[in-house]
Enzyme design. Sequence first.
Site, mmCIF file in Angstrom:
data_model
loop_
_atom_site.group_PDB
_atom_site.id
_atom_site.type_symbol
_atom_site.label_atom_id
_atom_site.label_comp_id
_atom_site.label_asym_id
_atom_site.label_seq_id
_atom_site.Cartn_x
_atom_site.Cartn_y
_atom_site.Cartn_z
ATOM 1 N N LYS A 55 0.808 -1.218 0.000
ATOM 2 C CA LYS A 55 0.000 0.000 0.000
ATOM 3 C C LYS A 55 0.843 1.270 0.000
ATOM 4 O O LYS A 55 0.317 2.364 -0.226
ATOM 5 C CB LYS A 55 -0.952 -0.003 1.199
ATOM 6 C CG LYS A 55 -1.919 -1.169 1.226
ATOM 7 C CD LYS A 55 -2.815 -1.221 0.006
ATOM 8 C CE LYS A 55 -3.863 -2.316 0.127
ATOM 9 N NZ LYS A 55 -4.726 -2.402 -1.055
ATOM 10 N N SER A 292 -2.699 -12.234 5.134
ATOM 11 C CA SER A 292 -3.031 -12.101 3.717
ATOM 12 C C SER A 292 -1.941 -12.742 2.855
ATOM 13 O O SER A 292 -2.235 -13.396 1.851
ATOM 14 C CB SER A 292 -3.219 -10.630 3.333
ATOM 15 O OG SER A 292 -2.044 -9.880 3.580
#
Length: 362
Positions: A55, A292
């Site tokens: 991100k 994740s």
Amino acid sequence: MSLNEPRIASRPGDLIGNTPLIDLNKILTDEGIDVSNGVRLVGKLESLGPCSSVKDRLGLSMINEAEKRGDITPGKSVLVEPTSGNTGIALAFLARERGYRCILTMPETMSVERRMMLLALGAEVVLTPKETAVNGAIAKANEIIDGLDGKGYMLNQFENSANAKIHRETTGPEIWRDTAGLIDVLVSGVGTGGTLTGVSQFIKGSEEFGCTAKKAIRTIAVEPQEQMLITAAKGGEKIGPQGPHKIQGMGAGLIPKVLDLDIVDEVIPIHSDEASEMTIKLWMIGLPTGASSGAIVAAAANYCARAEAAGKMVVCIIPSFGERYFSHPMFNDIKTKAETMTKSPLPEPFDNTKYGFATARG
């Protein structure tokens, strides 16, 4: 030996990108998967960015594009964003770097480590009910913006075109370059869908964005088995009970507009328990990641076990570093062990009675 120009970054944001690839075939052999057929699993370590997640790229791209358009101004605009954590961390550190006030809304299920990082970076954090997932965080962010007299601005990671753009321009070219064009399969989780979409557009080609087709790779999306919205959107059947899951960073409870469903060739659902198990296995080979990453690697391993994977290079995205996930249930046993450890007595000539032991020798 001659020296080149000094390679010194002027600010943290300049360190974003050019993350390395790592061979993960040890995971395959540990899983009992035969690699003698030439299958190779490779991880793209987005966990090694300046704030340790994929991100970082997204935050940089969204802020850069908004500044270019004149939508935001340092010292005046207030960045308000719903986030599951890592986008918030990226925005928080870039906001510090450039002089923005930053307010972040997120579901209460996000780890304490993530909250602490955001607060330490000077961001303001607002938690929303877990039952409403990201939709609740979005609603709260809009409410906050309404009260900021026109100064608030939502970058909107789920719909922002700068999301997939940064992966078309950086992540995709890096993977293509560092695999020498040998990539056959891309495996990526879907939070906002930007990584999967942008990388696939760069390699597969996109007339809309001027990307020349390089190779017809297979694009595999990974989502929680407990929340199979992408599977359903692609016409597949859901497996088992649907609802909350424990894979932070994906399965946001919506189909993000950034995600190009047409570019997805297959969706592999991974249960939270399977994701946690693989995450621990990654730690055990010296690769600290979050759940994740565990889900993505588990899905990639599942694909590598197929006969069709023979001779193929499978590249999977490792989205984030593992330190910010210690409050996740998968670390409960380790947390208990760490909290209940006791000191050991010292050898001669130390007198251990001085340190709380019953005798000089402990």
